[in-house]
Design an enzyme around this catalytic site. Sequence first.
Site, mmCIF file in Angstrom:
data_model
loop_
_atom_site.group_PDB
_atom_site.id
_atom_site.type_symbol
_atom_site.label_atom_id
_atom_site.label_comp_id
_atom_site.label_asym_id
_atom_site.label_seq_id
_atom_site.Cartn_x
_atom_site.Cartn_y
_atom_site.Cartn_z
ATOM 1 N N CYS A 102 16.245 10.842 -15.850
ATOM 2 C CA CYS A 102 17.018 12.100 -15.849
ATOM 3 C C CYS A 102 17.266 12.438 -17.187
ATOM 4 C CB CYS A 102 18.147 12.081 -14.918
ATOM 5 S SG CYS A 102 19.564 11.062 -15.170
ATOM 6 N N CYS A 110 15.752 12.710 -11.553
ATOM 7 C CA CYS A 110 15.586 11.347 -12.012
ATOM 8 C C CYS A 110 14.220 10.866 -11.683
ATOM 9 C CB CYS A 110 16.680 10.431 -11.031
ATOM 10 S SG CYS A 110 18.292 10.830 -11.471
ATOM 11 N N LYS A 196 23.982 4.483 -4.621
ATOM 12 C CA LYS A 196 24.425 5.279 -5.469
ATOM 13 C C LYS A 196 24.457 6.769 -4.628
ATOM 14 C CE LYS A 196 22.727 7.632 -9.653
ATOM 15 N NZ LYS A 196 22.100 7.630 -10.937
ATOM 16 N N ARG A 206 26.869 13.779 -17.159
ATOM 17 C CA ARG A 206 25.783 14.700 -17.403
ATOM 18 C C ARG A 206 25.974 15.426 -18.708
ATOM 19 N NH1 ARG A 206 24.521 16.040 -11.105
ATOM 20 N NH2 ARG A 206 24.103 13.706 -10.307
ATOM 21 N N ARG A 218 20.842 16.208 -6.726
ATOM 22 C CA ARG A 218 20.394 15.094 -6.279
ATOM 23 C C ARG A 218 20.497 14.671 -4.897
ATOM 24 N NH1 ARG A 218 19.492 14.424 -11.542
ATOM 25 N NH2 ARG A 218 21.079 13.923 -13.062
ATOM 26 N N LYS A 249 28.220 2.675 -6.675
ATOM 27 C CA LYS A 249 28.405 3.707 -7.481
ATOM 28 C C LYS A 249 28.755 5.260 -6.754
ATOM 29 C CE LYS A 249 26.297 5.992 -11.445
ATOM 30 N NZ LYS A 249 25.182 6.435 -12.058
ATOM 31 N N SER A 275 31.898 8.127 -14.981
ATOM 32 C CA SER A 275 32.498 9.234 -15.942
ATOM 33 C C SER A 275 33.819 9.971 -15.306
ATOM 34 C CB SER A 275 31.543 10.102 -16.532
ATOM 35 O OG SER A 275 30.692 10.776 -15.561
ATOM 36 N N TYR A 314 34.022 3.115 -19.058
ATOM 37 C CA TYR A 314 34.168 3.586 -20.309
ATOM 38 C C TYR A 314 35.432 3.094 -20.833
ATOM 39 C CZ TYR A 314 30.375 6.213 -18.484
ATOM 40 O OH TYR A 314 28.966 6.619 -17.834
HETATM 41 C C1 PBG Z 1 21.306 8.301 -13.774
HETATM 42 C C2 PBG Z 1 22.611 7.813 -13.891
HETATM 43 C C3 PBG Z 1 23.766 8.812 -13.702
HETATM 44 C C4 PBG Z 1 24.880 7.857 -14.160
HETATM 45 C C5 PBG Z 1 24.381 6.512 -14.446
HETATM 46 N N1 PBG Z 1 22.969 6.610 -14.475
HETATM 47 C C6 PBG Z 1 23.984 10.143 -13.481
HETATM 48 C C7 PBG Z 1 23.760 10.876 -12.255
HETATM 49 O O1 PBG Z 1 23.088 10.287 -11.254
HETATM 50 O O2 PBG Z 1 23.570 11.956 -12.502
HETATM 51 C C8 PBG Z 1 26.295 8.227 -14.167
HETATM 52 C C9 PBG Z 1 27.285 7.430 -14.670
HETATM 53 C C10 PBG Z 1 28.481 8.065 -14.748
HETATM 54 O O3 PBG Z 1 29.055 9.202 -14.380
HETATM 55 O O4 PBG Z 1 29.379 7.580 -15.676
HETATM 56 N N2 PBG Z 1 20.414 8.014 -14.667
#
Ligand code: PBG
Length: 326
Positions: A102, A110, A196, A206, A218, A249, A275, A314
């Site tokens: 992605c 992705c 996820k 993002r 997604r 996650k 995040s 983080y």
């Molecule tokens: C996809 C990916 C994402 C995150 C880690 N790997 C984002 C998504 O699915 O949009 C998100 C991590 C976060 O929000 O800290 N490569």
Amino acid sequence: MRETQLSVDSLVMPFFVREGKNIKKPIVSLPGNYQFSIDNLIKEVKAAKSLGIPAVLLFGIPDKKDEFGSGAFAKDGIVQKAISAIKVKVPGILVIGDVCLCEFTSTGHCGVIKKVTKTPACPAGLPDRQAGRQGNVIIDNEATLDLLSRTALSLVEAGADMVAPSAMADGQVRAIRLILDSNDYSQVPIMAYSAKYASGFYGPFREAAQSAPKFGNRKSYQLDPANSREALREILLDVQEGADIIMVKPALAYLDIIAKAKEKINLPIAAYNVSGEFSMVKAAAKAGWIDEKKITLEILNAIKRAGADIIISYHSMEVAKVLRKL
Ligand code: PBG
């Protein structure tokens, strides 16, 4: 006698890396986090290591994007170059490569897109006006598996100690295990983003990785936040496919999933304190509404208490300072 001990040993610090020199570009929605050029990234990884953090997770921001996310598996891709540099300049820290397209696809998805339908992504699920208007994205799963495997192999060839597939493509763990094994990398572990969710908590990421989908969402490949049995099914599939660590996650709104996974699965469990979870704490702290240190430790302790052996956060570097009383 305290039941849960949060320690630096279980923390992973994520970093964003981009092309260029002497760049340290603040990510507004992730205060204290930056897009680093490789030279500056090395300094940060050194700092993480000296705080006792055992591992870092890398995300790349390429200069160019295309439909297939070619930058993800390019020999001279930004993450590949960053990994090689870390391996030479900061020996002894474990480097995890995120395996996804992605950040590298022009579509922001992705995987490779097969078609975009007119039907809403999730008619019976949570309302999503955008999906309703723009239709659902159908991923070409086979083509995506091929590109994800090539990405994993190229990250390992660059020196990654572990790969973490996060694309939620069906069969991604098996495809990656096969390509690694057939290239004599059978010792390289896979940390699978197994459960996820299609979560609103990824918003700030993002922006950080410049990876928001350009259309659709997604939901056709990530999990519905209302489901927990489905999450366990996804986790079990990844175990069968050869995952060495499984991940849940986001973390905070899914502590029940972490706890269930811990009970049912005999593999290490990772949780991604994503995040949005981080940014909410930072924003409330900035407004003076909460005690940041107290709340951060409480959150990470809760994730540990729920059953996570590994926490990707983080907050890792700041918390490491607190835990080590620096
Ligand atoms: C996809 C990916 C994402 C995150 C880690 N790997 C984002 C998504 O699915 O949009 C998100 C991590 C976060 O929000 O800290 N490569």
